[in-house]
Design a protein around this motif. Structure first.
Motif, short mmCIF file in Angstrom:
data_model
loop_
_atom_site.label_atom_id
_atom_site.label_comp_id
_atom_site.label_asym_id
_atom_site.label_seq_id
_atom_site.Cartn_x
_atom_site.Cartn_y
_atom_site.Cartn_z
N ARG A 82 1.89 2.34 -3.40
CA ARG A 82 0.84 2.92 -4.25
C ARG A 82 0.58 4.39 -3.96
N LEU A 83 1.19 4.92 -2.90
CA LEU A 83 0.98 6.34 -2.55
C LEU A 83 1.72 7.24 -3.53
N ARG A 91 -1.94 13.35 4.64
CA ARG A 91 -2.64 12.80 3.48
C ARG A 91 -2.27 11.34 3.24
N GLY A 92 -0.99 11.02 3.39
CA GLY A 92 -0.54 9.64 3.20
C GLY A 92 -1.16 8.71 4.23
N ARG A 117 -7.42 2.68 2.71
CA ARG A 117 -7.16 1.50 1.88
C ARG A 117 -6.99 0.23 2.70
N GLN A 129 4.21 11.66 -0.59
CA GLN A 129 3.60 11.04 0.59
C GLN A 129 4.36 9.78 0.98
N ARG A 130 4.71 8.98 0.00
CA ARG A 130 5.45 7.75 0.27
C ARG A 130 6.82 8.07 0.87
N ARG A 154 -4.82 8.15 3.38
CA ARG A 154 -4.98 7.20 2.28
C ARG A 154 -4.72 5.77 2.74
N LEU A 155 -3.66 5.57 3.51
CA LEU A 155 -3.36 4.23 4.01
C LEU A 155 -4.50 3.70 4.86
N HIS A 213 1.89 16.19 3.70
CA HIS A 213 2.13 14.91 3.01
C HIS A 213 1.93 13.73 3.96
N GLU A 252 0.84 -1.21 0.00
CA GLU A 252 0.00 0.00 0.00
C GLU A 252 0.86 1.26 0.00
N LEU A 253 1.98 1.25 0.70
CA LEU A 253 2.89 2.40 0.68
C LEU A 253 3.40 2.65 -0.74
#
Length: 196
Positions: A137-138, A176-177, A184, A142-143, A180-181, A173, A134-135
């Protein structure tokens, strides 16, 4: 008499297509009854799995309903259009299947590397593999911030100094990251992720 029946079938098909394009749900149901078996058979033949074929059929008709404005009878038949959507959904399902296999293989490999550590649980290894996936895919920034924070154990101030970004940007960042994680990695979204 056969010609008259053929003409009536064309009229019915034409009315059905018009109703579908205009958002008539009864037309969608009729299309599903008429061409669902064709979509299902194609999906079943391609995947070899009855349940996956059923899921694909539902995804196809959902996508067709949402994208019905994009269907133009001048460019082809509705069954042909549905089969085009079916082929894309089959490709997505097979890619997701491959991805799941790769994740299981990666988890198994990671487990073999850590098998000497009794404190390591298989679930923890799988969680680590899923988190790493999943990381990846950021979005890049953000990653990068989350990798520096989690794996290099840097504070947000240290990350700002290292990257040259303002502290507020680093915090943004990171937030937001993480958001998202979190969205997901919710248990109820796993099936949606696999379907993509």
């Amino acid at each position: 008499m056969t010609t008259a029946l053929h003409i009536n079938a064309e009229i019915d098909d034409s009315a059905l297509v018009d109703g579908f394009r205009n958002g008539d749900e009864a037309s969608l149901e009729a299309l599903h009854r008429r061409w669902g078996p064709l979509v299902y058979a194609h999906a079943r033949r391609s995947t070899g799995d009855a349940r996956e074929a059923e899921d694909i059929m539902q995804l196809v008709f959902f996508a067709a309903w949402r994208g019905r404005a994009g269907f133009t009878p001048e460019r082809g038949t509705l069954p042909g259009w549905l089969l085009g959507i079916t082929r894309r959904k089959i490709a997505d399902a097979l890619a997701a299947r491959t991805r799941r296999t790769e994740l299981v293989d990666a988890a198994a490999a990671q487990l073999l590397l850590t098998v000497t550590d009794e404190a390591v649980r298989p679930e923890a290894v799988l969680d680590r593999v899923l988190l790493t996936d999943e990381l990846s895919r950021l979005p890049n920034h953000q990653r990068q911030v989350l990798n520096l924070a989690f794996y290099d154990d840097l504070t947000q101030t240290q990350i700002a100094e290292l990257t040259g970004w303002p502290l507020g940007t680093v915090k943004s960042h990171a937030r937001r990251g993480m958001h998202r994680l979190a969205s997901r990695l919710q248990p109820d979204t796993g099936r949606e992720r696999a379907a993509r």
